[in-house]
Design a protein around this motif. Structure first.
Motif, mmCIF file in Angstrom:
data_model
loop_
_atom_site.group_PDB
_atom_site.id
_atom_site.type_symbol
_atom_site.label_atom_id
_atom_site.label_comp_id
_atom_site.label_asym_id
_atom_site.label_seq_id
_atom_site.Cartn_x
_atom_site.Cartn_y
_atom_site.Cartn_z
ATOM 1 N N UNK A 49 0.751 -1.264 -0.173
ATOM 2 C CA UNK A 49 0.080 0.099 0.152
ATOM 3 C C UNK A 49 0.800 1.189 0.059
ATOM 4 N N UNK A 50 2.039 1.292 0.508
ATOM 5 C CA UNK A 50 2.837 2.182 0.559
ATOM 6 C C UNK A 50 4.006 2.239 -0.627
ATOM 7 N N UNK A 85 -12.965 -2.448 -2.062
ATOM 8 C CA UNK A 85 -13.711 -3.416 -1.108
ATOM 9 C C UNK A 85 -12.401 -4.554 -0.848
ATOM 10 N N UNK A 86 -11.432 -4.435 -1.720
ATOM 11 C CA UNK A 86 -10.597 -5.605 -1.326
ATOM 12 C C UNK A 86 -9.140 -5.064 -1.526
ATOM 13 N N UNK A 87 -8.079 -5.550 -1.079
ATOM 14 C CA UNK A 87 -6.629 -5.196 -1.151
ATOM 15 C C UNK A 87 -6.046 -4.995 -2.381
ATOM 16 N N UNK A 88 -6.544 -6.138 -3.545
ATOM 17 C CA UNK A 88 -6.169 -5.835 -4.865
ATOM 18 C C UNK A 88 -6.452 -4.424 -5.381
ATOM 19 N N UNK A 89 -7.499 -4.051 -5.273
ATOM 20 C CA UNK A 89 -8.204 -3.050 -6.080
ATOM 21 C C UNK A 89 -7.639 -1.709 -5.377
ATOM 22 N N UNK A 90 -7.308 -1.702 -3.934
ATOM 23 C CA UNK A 90 -6.765 -0.828 -3.161
ATOM 24 C C UNK A 90 -5.408 -0.508 -3.496
#
Length: 493
Positions: free
Chosen positions: A74-75, A120-125
């Motif tokens: 995410x970073x 809604x999920x880590x992949x999209x984020x």
């Protein structure tokens, strides 16, 4: 070229025609202030989104089911495309118009922020964070480049002083804003407002930027050097990725192989650029013959390196070495940022009158405060309180705050306007590379001593070692600043 001429103007020109009578060399018209506000807001959005996610990570993990690797990305998914794309983004502004590219980058960043808030999920984020980074890489080089070609003299130094103040504010505001918005759970959205807040801000930048930020380009718009773009991007990825991920994987062989390949590709890139000089290169190598630019870039690299080394280890020292809570550690960061804001305010108010002497004084103040802080830690050990460390921490911030704005101003002062975007991209890349190097250096300077232990005395001893390293880097920065001009260009106004 008057700094009051900040209204709309014909594209594909570096000349500005004021739409209103000039208010004089020491004053900026209202349109100039609005344009500067737009540029600084764009920079603020970038700085905030580098750190705002940190305090929201536990809530994101709980909400999306993200694992440790996903949280790390995410970073990384944000910072990597920023570092890779800055040089190309800067040259795109030179060719196609700095305002136009700024607005395009803002559109991408704002849309990506909305996607982050809806994920809604880590992949999209993670994918949305990657898109945010691409938008920033396109957007941010235009900030320094536009400031460079738009403002002159004292107004220019004021603008860069305020730029330094924005960097100081963003350093602390990001983690604090992330924690406050997540804790507030607005409309039951948990962590999502940390991204959604960018949407109205981004729209404001678009609307005001289109009206008030002047357009500027190179007179002859050349095509982008696509081979140079590919080579530089690959080289930076191959260098930054192992520096970012190496410690987490205990420095396997593939890290060193990637680093070696990256350095080799960097050499190929420079050779390619040398052949293209005079034929629309991605990087104008003659920039490095400008003493204050090359010296300023080297100083900026060291600035990033010491920041990457100091801030990460300081957080661990405060919580593991002194047993502080996350809130107490956040207050320590606030104290440092208050000092930074004070130093940046001095830089803005003096408006470049002291040229290199101001950032050099800042480096010396920060060095003395670092040494005093190290001696204080060594003598007080685990009994050191937040109140007792206030003076050295505020002085460290004060010294660093006197560096950022004047360093950017003086480094870019003699850069030709047609190369402003390229120079801005290089300058921004230097500090991002420095931060990655500093983060990697923590493995040698800090974690090699602690061994991952949470033991208080061990972490305190390791951090004192870090402070000696940082003090040496600040002293080297002070020496490199002799490459900057002794007299500011604004003195001729």
């Amino acid at each position: 070229m008057s700094s009051s001429a900040l209204d709309n103007e014909p594209e594909h020109t570096t000349t500005r025609t004021p739409a209103h009578p000039s208010p004089g060399p020491s004053k900026m018209a209202m349109g100039a202030w609005i344009a500067l506000l737009v540029l600084l807001t764009a920079e603020l959005m970038n700085m905030l989104d580098q750190s705002v996610v940190l305090t929201a990570l536990p809530a994101i993990q709980e909400s999306t089911g993200a694992g440790p690797v996903a949280l790390q990305w995410l970073t990384t998914a944000y910072s990597l495309p920023v570092a890779v794309g800055l040089i190309t983004g800067g040259r795109l502004g030179d060719i196609h118009g700095r305002r136009r590219i700024l607005l395009i980058g803002t559109v991408v960043f704002t849309a990506a922020s909305l996607l982050c808030g809806l994920a809604t999920g880590p992949g999209v984020l993670i994918g949305a964070r990657l898109l945010q980074g691409i938008g920033v890489a396109v957007m941010i080089p235009q900030v320094l480049a536009t400031m460079h070609v738009t403002f002159e003299g004292r107004n220019r130094s004021k603008a860069f002083g305020l730029y330094g103040a924005v960097l100081a504010i963003a350093n602390v505001l990001g983690p604090v804003l992330g924690g406050v918005l997540t804790q507030a759970d607005l409309f039951g959205l948990s962590w999502r407002p940390i991204f959604l807040v960018n949407v109205p801000v981004g729209l404001a930048v678009l609307l005001l930027g289109r009206k008030f930020v002047p357009e500027s380009t190179v007179r002859k718009a050349d095509r982008l050097d696509l081979v140079g773009t590919l080579l530089s991007g690959l080289a930076i990825v191959l260098i930054l990725f192992p520096l970012t991920e190496g410690h987490a994987h205990r420095w396997p062989l593939w890290c060193f192989a990637m680093l070696a390949t990256g350095v080799l590709l960097l050499g190929v890139f420079l050779r390619h650029q040398r052949r293209r000089q005079g034929n629309a290169p991605l990087v104008t190598l003659s920039l490095f013959r400008i003493r204050q630019f090359s010296g300023g870039m080297a100083t900026d690299l060291l600035h990033g390196l010491l920041c990457g080394l100091f801030f990460m280890t300081w957080t661990l020292y405060l919580q593991r070495g002194l047993g502080m809570s996350p809130l107490e550690a956040a207050i320590a960061f606030v104290l440092l940022s208050v000092g930074e804001l004070g130093g940046a305010t001095i830089a803005a108010k003096t408006a470049g009158r002291f040229a290199r002497r101001l950032p050099q004084a800042g480096a010396l103040i920060a060095t003395a405060a670092m040494i005093a802080y190290g001696l204080q830690i060594a003598s007080r050990q685990g009994d050191l309180t937040l109140l007792a460390m206030t003076a050295p921490v505020v002085l460290i911030g004060f010294g660093l705050g006197m560096v950022s704005g004047p360093l950017a101003d003086l480094s870019l002062a003699r850069v030709p306007h047609e190369d402003a975007g390229s120079a801005s991209g290089l300058f921004n890349t230097a500090i991002h590379l420095g931060i990655a190097l500093g983060t990697a250096l923590t493995a040698v300077v800090f974690f090699a001593i602690t061994g991952g232990s949470h033991d208080g005395p061990v972490n305190r001893d390791a951090f004192v070692t870090v402070l000696w390293w940082v003090s040496a880097l600040l002293a080297l920065m002070w020496a490199l600043m002799f490459s900057l001009p002794k007299q500011a260009d604004s003195q001729t106004d």
